[in-house]
Design an enzyme around this catalytic site. Structure first.
Site, mmCIF file in Angstrom:
data_model
loop_
_atom_site.group_PDB
_atom_site.id
_atom_site.type_symbol
_atom_site.label_atom_id
_atom_site.label_comp_id
_atom_site.label_asym_id
_atom_site.label_seq_id
_atom_site.Cartn_x
_atom_site.Cartn_y
_atom_site.Cartn_z
ATOM 1 N N ASP A 23 -7.022 -32.327 -12.704
ATOM 2 C CA ASP A 23 -5.977 -31.412 -12.224
ATOM 3 C C ASP A 23 -5.750 -31.524 -10.729
ATOM 4 O OD1 ASP A 23 -5.108 -30.481 -14.589
ATOM 5 O OD2 ASP A 23 -6.114 -28.556 -14.509
ATOM 6 N N ASP B 220 -11.283 -23.424 -15.095
ATOM 7 C CA ASP B 220 -10.418 -24.138 -16.034
ATOM 8 C C ASP B 220 -9.985 -25.489 -15.490
ATOM 9 O OD1 ASP B 220 -8.919 -22.149 -14.337
ATOM 10 O OD2 ASP B 220 -7.224 -23.324 -15.025
ATOM 11 N N ARG C 87 -12.595 -28.728 -20.678
ATOM 12 C CA ARG C 87 -12.932 -28.080 -19.418
ATOM 13 C C ARG C 87 -13.990 -27.002 -19.636
ATOM 14 N NH1 ARG C 87 -7.583 -28.262 -16.670
ATOM 15 N NH2 ARG C 87 -6.307 -29.686 -17.890
ATOM 16 N N ASP D 95 7.666 -22.621 -16.556
ATOM 17 C CA ASP D 95 8.696 -23.380 -17.269
ATOM 18 C C ASP D 95 8.139 -24.615 -17.952
ATOM 19 O OD1 ASP D 95 8.267 -25.153 -15.173
ATOM 20 O OD2 ASP D 95 10.147 -24.686 -14.147
ATOM 21 N N LYS E 22 1.700 -34.442 -18.573
ATOM 22 C CA LYS E 22 1.720 -33.269 -17.696
ATOM 23 C C LYS E 22 3.158 -33.067 -17.226
ATOM 24 C CE LYS E 22 -0.327 -31.143 -13.610
ATOM 25 N NZ LYS E 22 -1.326 -31.289 -12.526
ATOM 26 N N ARG F 106 1.616 -26.672 -19.273
ATOM 27 C CA ARG F 106 2.636 -27.709 -19.094
ATOM 28 C C ARG F 106 2.098 -29.093 -19.429
ATOM 29 N NH1 ARG F 106 3.349 -28.313 -12.514
ATOM 30 N NH2 ARG F 106 1.158 -28.050 -11.948
#
Length: 518
Positions: free
Chosen positions: A280, A270, A201, A143, A131, A112
């Site tokens: 993240d 990740d 990453r 989604d 993001k 995403r």
């Protein structure tokens, strides 16, 4: 280069930003090619609007604060204009793999997130990433959207961490929309524009290792070395030197997390930056009442990423990175010797995590306690404090902030730290030993207090503060998002006008939960 978009018209300032992002730059991650990423436009976001904007981050990019007032600012940073960009300038989703909760998950990727390109300013280059920009080839069953709740949390925390002095990705803005998105309940969509020198990453290296693509693995490692660690080229084994950089930056990062009471929540490989950045922000949390076993992620049913386990997990993740780099290690030897040499070298470098992390954390703890010089028994003194804090569920941030008020001369002064402990005699016994230790220091109380208040924040992003801002934002009142962001930009200042933001959490805060959907 000018995009001259066919279905939307950007102002001159927004067009200049878009042109800059779409300009190909030598050495950029986007130039590595189709094995590394897929180009595609962002999914349209209807009627976007600005929820939050960081003028500090804008300044990194050479942008004036007034850009957020441009009528098409939200159009650009929602990704809406990208459908008009030429193919070689389209945003991109990168592919990577990784271990999730200690289990090999195989191919993952930006499910995403979409890279917009780079902006260069004052001799530094920054990647921008949306993001929540929509579905990508790596979305699996997702989604591709982010929701307002999680986007506000990421915006606030990435900026808060920066002002705490902790390496992190940054957040330029949050763009909201009334488009419905279903999670545990129906929510609304949002997009965070993230900013970092790189979003590479550990999982990027694992991906090409797992696919036995040594050529791509070498290209990726060369990209990171050439852009960020050119001195590694001077080493006998540049790729081993790259691993060493990752080991030490990760060790420093974890020491900083532990010292401020930050819990990441999803320390999968990740979600580990090759540059040692906090990356993240999902189910994160700062410690309120101290609990070494605190689990901030409701989805982490086994407690793998509990507060006290974070350093061990980081060490484990570095082993995964080292494995991913093995085909490049070993130096100029024949194949048989090189394989054995690579493993030995990697193991030796990985041990550097232990030798780096422990002293780094100990130094930070001494600073938090106001101890200028290292003495035998300092670690024991700190550990005793943590034991008493654990038993009394004393607030992590307030305990260390209030210790600055203790006088080394007598016990009749400020009692604010003592008041955080139910077992007063236990704290008093520790405080007496603490005063005795302070008496060995040359600084006076006032000088020491100033130094302690520079490393012990008064304000952190507590979950209930973020939740309050989110609830207001859901009603289209974004003032609390910006007010809280402003407080968090000065975490070490007293800010007496904002005492409520430094208070103990209310009772209802204990019912808040964050999970991977956050």
């Amino acid at each position: 280069m000018s995009f001259s978009p066919s279905s939307s018209t950007l102002s001159a300032s927004m067009q200049a930003i878009a042109d800059g992002l779409g300009s190909p730059r030598d050495g950029a991650f986007a130039q590595l090619g189709s094995r590394f990423l897929t180009r595609l436009p962002a999914a349209p976001l209807p009627a976007p609007y600005v929820v939050g904007f960081s003028a500090d981050t804008a300044a990194l990019l050479g942008l004036e604060p007034s850009v957020a007032d441009e009528p098409d600012f939200a159009e650009l940073f929602s990704g809406n204009t990208t459908r008009d960009w030429p193919g070689d300038a389209l945003p991109y989703a990168s592919v990577y793999s990784g271990h999730q909760f200690g289990v090999w998950a195989g191919q993952l990727g930006d499910g995403r997130a979409l890279g917009l390109g780079e902006i260069e300013h004052a001799g530094r280059r920054y990647e921008l990433q949306l993001k929540g920009g929509g579905r990508t080839p790596y979305s699996r069953m997702g989604d591709g959207r982010a929701v307002l709740r999680s986007s506000i949390r990421e915006y606030l925390c990435s900026e808060a961490m920066h002002h705490l002095g902790i390496p992190t990705t940054r957040a330029l803005c949050v763009i909201g929309s009334d488009q419905p998105v279903r999670r545990e309940e129906m929510e609304t969509a949002a997009v965070v524009t993230r900013v970092a020198p790189s979003f590479v990453r550990f999982g990027h290296f694992e991906h090409f290792y797992s696919n036995d693509d040594t050529d791509a693995l070498r290209m990726l490692a060369d990209h990171v070395i050439d852009r960020f660690h050119p001195h590694c080229r001077e080493a006998d084994d540049p790729y081993l030197a790259l691993l060493n950089e990752a080991v030490h930056s990760t060790a420093d990062l974890l020491a900083q997390w532990q010292a401020v009471g930050f819990c990441h929540g999803v320390m999968n490989t990740d979600n580990m930056s090759i540059l040692g950045l906090t990356i993240d922000y999902g189910p994160f949390g700062f410690l309120d009442a101290f609990d070494a076993n605190y689990i901030c992620n409701h989805s982490d049913t086994q407690g793998r990423y509990a507060y006290q386990r974070q350093p061990q997990v980081a060490y484990w993740n570095l082993f995964c990175l080292a494995q991913g780099l093995l085909p490049l290690l070993g130096g100029p030897h024949d194949e048989a010797v090189r394989g054995e040499r690579a493993i030995e070298d990697a193991q030796r470098v990985l041990e550097g995590f232990k030798t780096q992390f422990a002293p780094a954390l100990e130094a930070r703890m001494r600073a938090k306690l106001g101890l200028e010089n290292e003495r035998p028994g300092d670690d024991a003194l700190a550990n005793r404090l943590f034991s008493i804090m654990q038993a009394n569920r004393a607030d992590f941030t307030l305990t260390f902030r209030h210790l600055a008020r203790i006088s080394k001369h007598d016990a009749s002064g400020d009692t604010s730290a003592r008041d955080l402990f139910l077992d007063r005699p236990a704290f008093d016994a520790w405080a007496n030993d603490y005063r005795a230790r302070l008496s060995e220091e040359t600084r006076d109380d006032a000088t020491r207090a100033i130094a302690m208040n520079r490393v012990n924040p008064r304000f952190i992003l507590r979950n209930h503060l973020a939740e309050t801002a989110i609830r207001h934002a859901k009603e289209k009142d974004f003032s609390e998002v910006e007010r809280l962001a402003a407080v968090l930009r000065r975490p070490f200042d007293e800010q007496p006008e904002h005492d409520a933001y430094a208070a103990l959490p209310p009772d209802w805060a204990s019912t808040l939960e964050v999970s991977c959907s956050s």
